[in-house]
Enzyme design. Structure first.
Site, PDB file in Angstrom:
ATOM      1  N   ARG A 130     -10.854  12.145   0.266  1.00  0.00           N
ATOM      2  CA  ARG A 130     -10.666  12.161   1.711  1.00  0.00           C
ATOM      3  C   ARG A 130     -10.612  13.560   2.324  1.00  0.00           C
ATOM      4  O   ARG A 130     -10.490  13.673   3.541  1.00  0.00           O
ATOM      5  CB  ARG A 130      -9.450  11.319   2.091  1.00  0.00           C
ATOM      6  N   ASP A 313       2.202  -5.160  -1.664  1.00  0.00           N
ATOM      7  CA  ASP A 313       1.335  -3.972  -1.655  1.00  0.00           C
ATOM      8  C   ASP A 313       1.398  -3.259  -0.303  1.00  0.00           C
ATOM      9  O   ASP A 313       0.440  -2.643   0.137  1.00  0.00           O
ATOM     10  CB  ASP A 313      -0.125  -4.329  -2.016  1.00  0.00           C
ATOM     11  N   ASN A 400      -5.081   0.704   7.320  1.00  0.00           N
ATOM     12  CA  ASN A 400      -5.052   1.361   6.016  1.00  0.00           C
ATOM     13  C   ASN A 400      -5.240   2.868   6.191  1.00  0.00           C
ATOM     14  O   ASN A 400      -4.747   3.444   7.145  1.00  0.00           O
ATOM     15  CB  ASN A 400      -6.065   0.693   5.086  1.00  0.00           C
TER      16      ASN A 400
HETATM   17 CA    CA Z   1      -1.583  -0.265  -3.553  1.00  0.00          CA
END
Ligand code: CA
Length: 718
Positions: A130, A313, A400
């Site tokens: 990134r 998660d 995200n």
């Molecule tokens: Ca994860």
């Protein structure tokens, strides 16, 4: 003598001008340095707001492509470029880094640190990266293999490199380093593979190790690194350290010069299912928390945990943005955070106190927050204990890693939102088998209970995605721009009352920042995930963005631009730009080979194994995004060598790991039979007239199986 002089002169002429150093003072003043994009989020506030206003709501119709640069990879670009004094620096798959003339796109140098391709096994979501950090005349990059690498900004040569992880452990770095006060800060990823998260600091000039802060406690028998770990361990139970515990800081690390604090965005638990990880319950600090540490020493200062006992998660790893907003009649210095759990958290930077937590997307796991205690009110039944539960947001999150932006002009936060649920179906703790190096969630990922129910989740409440403008003062949405497809790109806000975003359906758009009106669209001819940047060279404003599909959600669901996958590119725009992209090739979809003999039981076994080991890259139900091969359309040669690829590592050098540690040749045969069966199924569906028309408003490329279901159940979006 004369030749030496000529040689010296030639070298002087050919060597790039010495880079003007990126000093601490420059970084502290980066928000006012309109020409440049000096750090990952542009300046320490990570607002991703450029004050440039030449391109504005009135002129954006004149915006055109100035240049594009084509990389030699198709694995996906998530990078945010840095732009420093007319040069653009960016990273791509396998940690390749490039330097370009930011006005022309001309290549200045390319750097390849030669990452072992076998590392792809513990990169959850592609061999991607990134971005970079800059300090002095150096650039810093975290490599998939755990190295932190310093690159000479002028020459592209490596200056130093240090291993930040134990190479025997399944860590991988995809996030951009951050730099402040002469130190480089780097985290890592790998919770699902069984790691223990931490952030390390190194001297920027020499690479010398400075400090390390673990985010979850290790085995108490080994002693605790500090008082914070001893206290954190009181919130865990069982033998969590056997699974690593998780809490990896894989994306957001933010330095706050106003308080001299470093904020760490801590990830999810390992495994996800808390009844396996910590069977006696507990909050499991510092999972899903923002932890503030001293940037000079790594000493713990404060934390705020968003999801105590995280089990879905839900990471707090997503971008943290620093701002000063009016709050109860006075300016307040806050962190704005819209992580996976689906709430916009507003946190006082001085104390870590929660000021606001309001849902920005569909949320079912909690009904809200108690602001006094800062704790969520978890809804009963949503932790899938003993019984499957449909939960919103999904493990992909309401938002995200895709960067968000904040405009101090409008006071709005611009979030690439994802409105999607998922069915969680627990693996009974007694049946759980921990496979280091493979994906460990503690819920079932076999076809029937993962991908098919993932599909069912879509059928009950079709996934949606918006560019969402959030008003942090009113604690509500200001406007929402719906997108036709999910998993859209990062956001840039500018002084021109504009917001820029790329989309997975292949557009790059400009939206009026104050009212959400779509003003400008460019056909990018591929999916866009990355965050755009803006900069100025020779008095002209540019908007640039990396183009390329990949990453967790498109790899899992195959929801990407519906063509063949061209090489990833950087596109740069300016007013009056008139360049054009080459046409994107159509997807090659060869007919599948004859179906090998296989019983229904074989296909079922193959399906389960495929979804356990292969789906996270090649897609649930064998519907890939094309950033790596979509196995429904494998050329014949790979069918002939299927077993050698999976068991003997025939394509390991291309990044396809071997799976002989968990699969035998009979299982590979079952997987292969299942892959061919799925290829036949979708090939037949593609031959049918009209199925695509039935879903044309819903998605541009979607599993034929889902499409068939949509038609069959006459599903309407709610
Ligand atoms: Ca994860």
């Amino acid at each position: 003598m004369r030749s030496l002089l000529l040689l010296t002169l030639a070298c002087f002429l050919c060597s790039p001008a010495l880079a003007k150093p990126v000093t601490g003072e420059r970084l502290l003043a980066a928000d006012r340095d309109a020409d440049n994009w000096l750090s990952h989020g542009r300046d320490y506030s990570e607002q991703r707001y450029s004050p440039l206003a030449e391109v504005n709501a009135g002129t954006v119709s004149e915006l055109g492509l100035a240049w594009y640069f084509e990389t030699d990879t198709r694995l996906g670009l998530q990078t945010t470029p840095l732009v420093i004094d007319g040069v653009m620096y960016f990273t791509g798959a396998w940690n390749t880094a490039w330097a370009l003339d930011a006005a022309s796109g001309e290549l200045l140098w390319k750097f390849d640190p030669d990452v072992a391709r076998s590392k792809s096994i513990t990169a959850c979501c592609g061999a991607i990266n990134r971005g970079l950090a800059a300090w002095g005349d150096l650039l810093f990059m975290g490599a998939l293999d755990g190295r932190l690498i310093a690159i000479d900004r002028s020459t592209g040569q490596m200056r130093w490199s240090t291993q930040t992880t134990d190479p025997a452990e399944p860590y991988a770095i995809t996030g951009a380093p951050r730099v402040a006060r002469g130190k480089v800060f780097i985290g890592n990823g790998g919770s699902e593979f069984g790691t223990r998260g931490y952030v390390s600091a190194y001297d920027a000039a020499t690479g010398e190790f400075a400090w390390r802060f673990y985010t979850v406690p290790g085995n108490p028998a080994d002693g605790f690194e500090n008082e914070a770990m001893a206290r954190a361990a009181e919130t865990w139970s069982g033998e969590w350290w056997r699974y690593g515990g998780g809490g990896t800081v894989w994306d957001s690390i933010v330095y706050d010069p106003e308080f001299n604090q470093l904020y760490l965005g801590v990830g999810n638990g390992a495994p996800h299912n808390r009844r396996i990880r910590s069977p006696g319950g507990g909050d499991n600090l510092f999972l899903t928390s923002i932890v503030a540490v001293d940037p000079d020493t790594g000493e713990y200062l404060w934390h705020y945990q968003q999801v105590p006992g995280e089990t879905w998660d839900y990471t707090a790893s997503q971008q943290m943005t620093l701002a000063e907003i009016p709050w109860e009649g006075a300016p307040r210095k806050v962190i704005l955070h819209a992580p996976k759990a689906g709430f916009v958290y507003i946190i006082d930077r001085a104390t870590g106190k929660l000021l606001s937590a309001e849902p920005y997307t569909t949320v079912t796991w909690a009904s809200g927050y108690d602001l006094d205690s800062g704790r969520p009110r978890e809804n009963p039944g949503q932790d899938y204990a003993g019984e499957p539960a449909m939960v919103f947001p999904s493990a992909m999150g309401g938002h995200n890693w895709h960067p968000m932006a904040y405009s101090p002009d409008t006071g709005l936060l611009y979030i690439p939102e994802l409105d999607m649920g998922m069915l969680y179906d627990e693996i009974a703790p007694i049946d759980y088998r921990h496979l280091k190096r493979h994906y460990n969630t503690g819920y079932e990922m076999s076809h029937e209970s993962y991908s098919q129910r993932f599909t069912q989740a879509m059928l009950r409440h079709l996934p949606k995605s918006h560019l969402l403008a959030w008003d942090p003062v009113r604690q509500q949405a200001a406007w929402k721009l719906p997108h036709p497809n999910i998993h859209n790109g990062g956001v840039l806000a500018t002084g021109g009352n504009l917001v820029f975003q790329g989309t997975s359906d292949g557009r790059f758009i400009a939206v009026q920042a104050d009212n959400g009106e779509l003003l400008w669209t460019f056909e990018a001819l591929n999916s866009v995930m990355a965050g755009p940047v803006s900069y100025r060279v020779n008095g002209e404003q540019y908007i640039a963005v990396a183009v390329g599909r990949g990453g967790a959600l498109t790899m899992n669901t195959g929801r990407s631009y519906p063509t063949g996958n061209p090489n990833n590119r950087i596109m740069a725009f300016k007013l009056g730009g008139s360049a054009a992209l080459p046409a994107t090739p159509a997807a090659e979809r060869p007919a599948p080979p004859p179906q090998p003999e296989a019983t229904a039981a074989d296909l079922e076994q193959g399906r389960t194994a495929f979804n356990r080991y292969c789906a996270r890259c090649h897609g649930a139900d064998v519907v890939g995004d094309g950033s790596i091969p979509d196995l429904r359309y494998l050329p014949a040669v790979w069918h002939e060598n299927f077993s050698a690829v999976v068991l003997e590592g025939l394509m390991e050098q291309a990044g396809m790991p071997r799976f002989d540690d968990v699969l035998d040749s009979a299982q590979v045969g079952q997987i292969h039979a299942y892959v061919i069966a799925r290829a036949h199924e979708d090939h037949a569906l593609r031959q049918e007239q009209g199925w695509l028309a039935a879903i044309k408003d819903y998605a541009t490329d979607i599993s034929a199986r889902v499409a068939a279901w949509l038609v069959r159940f006459q599903v309407r979006d709610d």
